[in-house]
Design a protein around this motif. Structure first.
Motif, PDB file in Angstrom:
ATOM      1  N   LEU A  65       0.833  -1.208   0.000  1.00  0.00           N
ATOM      2  CA  LEU A  65       0.000   0.000   0.000  1.00  0.00           C
ATOM      3  C   LEU A  65       0.867   1.258   0.000  1.00  0.00           C
ATOM      4  O   LEU A  65       0.628   2.190  -0.767  1.00  0.00           O
ATOM      5  N   ARG A  66       1.886   1.259   0.845  1.00  0.00           N
ATOM      6  CA  ARG A  66       2.785   2.428   0.897  1.00  0.00           C
ATOM      7  C   ARG A  66       3.496   2.624  -0.442  1.00  0.00           C
ATOM      8  O   ARG A  66       3.659   3.749  -0.903  1.00  0.00           O
ATOM      9  N   GLY A  67       3.925   1.523  -1.059  1.00  0.00           N
ATOM     10  CA  GLY A  67       4.569   1.611  -2.373  1.00  0.00           C
ATOM     11  C   GLY A  67       3.637   2.160  -3.435  1.00  0.00           C
ATOM     12  O   GLY A  67       4.077   2.736  -4.421  1.00  0.00           O
ATOM     13  N   GLY A  72      -1.345   5.706   5.060  1.00  0.00           N
ATOM     14  CA  GLY A  72      -1.833   5.201   6.331  1.00  0.00           C
ATOM     15  C   GLY A  72      -0.749   4.554   7.169  1.00  0.00           C
ATOM     16  O   GLY A  72       0.406   4.435   6.759  1.00  0.00           O
ATOM     17  N   GLU A  73      -1.147   4.148   8.349  1.00  0.00           N
ATOM     18  CA  GLU A  73      -0.270   3.453   9.294  1.00  0.00           C
ATOM     19  C   GLU A  73      -0.791   2.038   9.507  1.00  0.00           C
ATOM     20  O   GLU A  73      -1.927   1.728   9.153  1.00  0.00           O
ATOM     21  N   LEU A  77      -4.593  -0.027   8.948  1.00  0.00           N
ATOM     22  CA  LEU A  77      -4.813  -1.285   8.239  1.00  0.00           C
ATOM     23  C   LEU A  77      -5.471  -2.319   9.154  1.00  0.00           C
ATOM     24  O   LEU A  77      -6.345  -3.066   8.721  1.00  0.00           O
ATOM     25  N   LEU A  78      -5.062  -2.348  10.411  1.00  0.00           N
ATOM     26  CA  LEU A  78      -5.633  -3.301  11.360  1.00  0.00           C
ATOM     27  C   LEU A  78      -7.133  -3.103  11.546  1.00  0.00           C
ATOM     28  O   LEU A  78      -7.857  -4.050  11.842  1.00  0.00           O
ATOM     29  N   GLU A  79      -7.604  -1.878  11.373  1.00  0.00           N
ATOM     30  CA  GLU A  79      -9.023  -1.573  11.559  1.00  0.00           C
ATOM     31  C   GLU A  79      -9.797  -1.501  10.251  1.00  0.00           C
ATOM     32  O   GLU A  79     -11.011  -1.362  10.263  1.00  0.00           O
ATOM     33  N   ALA A  80      -9.112  -1.624   9.132  1.00  0.00           N
ATOM     34  CA  ALA A  80      -9.754  -1.481   7.819  1.00  0.00           C
ATOM     35  C   ALA A  80     -10.588  -2.705   7.462  1.00  0.00           C
ATOM     36  O   ALA A  80     -10.295  -3.823   7.883  1.00  0.00           O
TER      37      ALA A  80
END
Length: 109
Positions: A65-67, A72-73, A77-80
């Motif tokens: 995702l960062r690439g 986001g952090e 992602l843990l809550e997505a």
């Protein structure tokens, strides 16, 4: 937004929004350290043999995702809500690794 597998890209929908993921060289180097893999081929081997953990999947997805430009952090992602759930996340993680080490397409004349 469409992912281009020839460019090492994979698509994933988070919280109803389409994202393009891509592993950069910097992300791959960071993954080695965070996931305790001695080498990148060792990480690929873990996925090929089905010896990966949920943390491996999350780290790969976050790096991809960062690439792709996501800001986001890991907490985000843990809550997505990942469309397709854990199975899709694992498929995307494996595909990212596969594409990162795939030979480039032949050049056109």
């Amino acid at each position: 937004m469409s992912a281009n597998p020839w460019a090492g890209e994979v698509g994933l929908t988070l919280d109803g929004r389409a994202h393009v993921l891509k592993l950069t060289l910097g992300a791959l180097a960071g993954l080695e350290a965070r996931l305790g893999a001695e080498t990148l081929p060792a990480l690929v081997e873990r996925f090929e043999q089905g010896r990966f953990a949920a943390r491996d999947v999350l780290e790969l997805v976050a790096a991809g995702l960062r690439g792709g430009g996501w800001r986001g952090e890991m907490a985000d992602l843990l809550e997505a809500d990942i469309k397709g759930g854990p199975v899709e996340a694992a498929r995307v993680a494996a595909r990212l690794l596969s594409l990162a080490f795939a030979p480039p397409p032949p050049e056109r004349p």
